[in-house]
Scaffold this active site. Structure first.
Site, PDB file in Angstrom:
ATOM      1  CG  PHE A 128      -1.977   1.271   1.069  1.00  0.00           C
ATOM      2  CD1 PHE A 128      -3.006   1.267   0.062  1.00  0.00           C
ATOM      3  CD2 PHE A 128      -1.683   2.332   1.897  1.00  0.00           C
ATOM      4  CE1 PHE A 128      -3.881   1.991   0.088  1.00  0.00           C
ATOM      5  CE2 PHE A 128      -2.566   3.619   1.660  1.00  0.00           C
ATOM      6  CZ  PHE A 128      -3.634   3.437   0.816  1.00  0.00           C
ATOM      7  CG  ASP A 213       5.366   3.662   1.981  1.00  0.00           C
ATOM      8  OD1 ASP A 213       5.090   4.512   2.987  1.00  0.00           O
ATOM      9  OD2 ASP A 213       4.271   3.479   1.204  1.00  0.00           O
ATOM     10  CE  LYS A 242      -1.383   6.107   7.446  1.00  0.00           C
ATOM     11  NZ  LYS A 242      -1.054   5.390   6.355  1.00  0.00           N
TER      12      LYS A 242
HETATM   13  C1  LIG Z   1      -1.152   5.603   4.815  1.00  0.00           C
HETATM   14  C2  LIG Z   1      -0.142   4.999   3.908  1.00  0.00           C
HETATM   15  C3  LIG Z   1       0.059   5.826   2.704  1.00  0.00           C
HETATM   16  C4  LIG Z   1      -0.664   6.880   2.045  1.00  0.00           C
HETATM   17  O1  LIG Z   1      -0.655   7.932   3.082  1.00  0.00           O
HETATM   18  P1  LIG Z   1      -1.888   9.136   2.724  1.00  0.00           P
HETATM   19  O2  LIG Z   1      -1.424  10.220   3.738  1.00  0.00           O
HETATM   20  O3  LIG Z   1      -2.873   8.783   2.973  1.00  0.00           O
HETATM   21  O4  LIG Z   1      -1.486   9.753   1.416  1.00  0.00           O
HETATM   22  C5  LIG Z   1       1.243   5.461   1.910  1.00  0.00           C
HETATM   23  N1  LIG Z   1       2.063   4.457   2.234  1.00  0.00           N
HETATM   24  C6  LIG Z   1       1.800   3.780   3.500  1.00  0.00           C
HETATM   25  C7  LIG Z   1       2.627   2.693   3.758  1.00  0.00           C
HETATM   26  C8  LIG Z   1       0.761   4.278   4.180  1.00  0.00           C
HETATM   27  O5  LIG Z   1       0.505   3.381   5.362  1.00  0.00           O
END
Ligand SMILES: *Cc1c(COP(=O)(O)O)cnc(C)c1O
Length: 398
Positions: A128, A213, A242
């Protein structure tokens, strides 16, 4: 929910009017222990005084100027993050998806600068990375992608936690590898101990960028500042968002080694990214995590919670695995258990179920021992009942 909102979310029928620490109060005055932290955002809990003072103080001074000018708080934040991650440069954005878009563009430009006209990034199954078009394509979830084609080209997908698959997927066009060090939305999937080191070796052999990420796993949650630090490796690109400003929108794409200096003047931009308000909030977050030793605390708390569940749910049929790294915790059941979200809420605890069958806990780093124990005690009977139902009638005699 108001008809004035696009119904992109199936919302739970509750609204919160205030929060304090790990607790939220709804509009009827009912209290909930927040074991989700707004999906790993409010690592310092709600209404943390250091963040509140930084935000209020900055709002009374200067919220926004522009990246056309020097932004001293942004520079300070960049230097702090680079020192923590062993990287050299940061581009600030406003969300995780945007931080990842910056990483994708950086990797493509890196390829073009090496004469690769159609660069390809290797990504993982079950990943994700966000909802914008590039991030959505990197994510690869069919359901999330359906109806949004044509999607950009230039991604190749391999199974997660399998370095051999990465080597096999390599082509002349490959420029980077982009994965989560722990898959969050995918179900708190923790790869084998040697996985990231193996990826680092493959990237070094081929001259590819290793891009991680850490939007969910970063900023102390896993018991290290960044989850990849458990593996003792140095990535070239790390994305964050986040928890970085405890709820004030911010994202960051950090780069070092061969990834530093790729994005130059005019190559990328943002109106809001790293503005004085967001940068000041993030500095307050980093200061607080440092001063209160919350990175170490996340590890201790995570062990306490995971050990607590392992003891309480030992021998419960229908529990597949209880796993965690610091306060990124997953309890995988043998089948679908999304109904637990509502049941836990009715019992006064906010949780999430992801990947259909994984109870996901992302509590704040400021949790007390008592709150951690309460979390385990409140959730155990609910999870036990759901697991036994999944296991079938014979399990009731166990
Ligand atoms: C939440 C998340 C995203 C996306 O972040 P947004 O601020 O919602 O765009 C991308 N990568 C990971 C691993 C996430 O948990």
């Amino acid at each position: 929910m108001s008809a004035a909102l696009m119904p992109t979310y199936a919302r739970l029928p509750v609204a919160f009017r205030r929060g304090r620490g790990a607790w939220l109060e709804d509009t009827d005055g009912r209290q909930y222990l927040d074991a989700l932290s707004g999906i790993a955002v409010c690592g310092l809990g709600h209404a943390h005084p250091a963040v509140a003072e930084a935000v209020a103080g900055q709002a009374h001074t200067l919220i926004h100027t522009s990246n056309l000018y020097e932004v001293p708080h942004q520079s300070q934040l960049g230097e702090r993050l680079c020192a923590l991650a062993g990287l050299e440069q940061v581009f600030f954005a406003n969300s995780g998806a945007e931080a990842n878009e910056a990483a994708i563009k950086l990797a493509r430009l890196y390829g073009h600068q090496r004469g690769i006209e159609t660069p390809e990034i290797i990504v993982a199954e079950n990943a994700f990375h966000g909802r914008t078009l590039g991030a959505l394509t990197a994510t690869g979830n069919r359901k999330a992608q359906t109806g949004f084609g044509p999607l950009p080209d230039g991604f190749r997908r391999v199974p997660y936690n399998d370095p051999h698959a990465v080597a096999a997927a390599a082509s002349e066009r490959t420029v980077a590898l982009f994965v989560e060090p722990i898959q969050g939305e995918g179900g708190i999937v923790i790869p084998d101990a040697g996985y990231l080191a193996a990826l680092r070796t493959i990237c070094d052999q081929h001259g590819w960028l290793l891009m991680l990420d850490e939007v969910q796993s970063g900023v102390g949650r896993t018991g290290r500042w960044f989850a990849h630090q458990h593996a003792g490796i140095q990535p070239d690109v790390v994305t964050l968002a986040k928890a970085l400003a405890n709820g004030v929108p911010i994202g960051a794409c950090m780069a070092g080694g061969p990834a530093a200096g790729i994005l130059g003047p005019g190559s990328h931009g943002t109106t809001f990214g790293g503005n004085p308000l967001a940068s000041r909030a993030a500095l307050a977050v980093l200061d607080t995590i440092d001063a209160d030793h919350l990175v170490d605390r996340a590890e201790v708390l995570g062990d306490r919670i995971v050990d607590g569940f392992r003891q309480a749910l030992a021998d419960t049929p229908g529990i597949r695995e209880i796993r965690g790294r610091g306060l990124m915790i997953g309890i995988e059941l043998g089948g679908p258990c999304a109904h637990l979200v509502r049941e836990a809420m009715d019992a006064g605890v906010l949780i999430n179920v992801t990947a259909g069958s994984v109870v996901r806990l992302l509590p704040p780093l400021i949790l007390t021992d008592d709150e951690a124990d309460r979390l385990v005690h409140t959730l155990t009977p609910l999870i036990e009942r759901a697991a036994r139902q999944i296991a079938g009638p014979s399990s009731h005699q166990a």
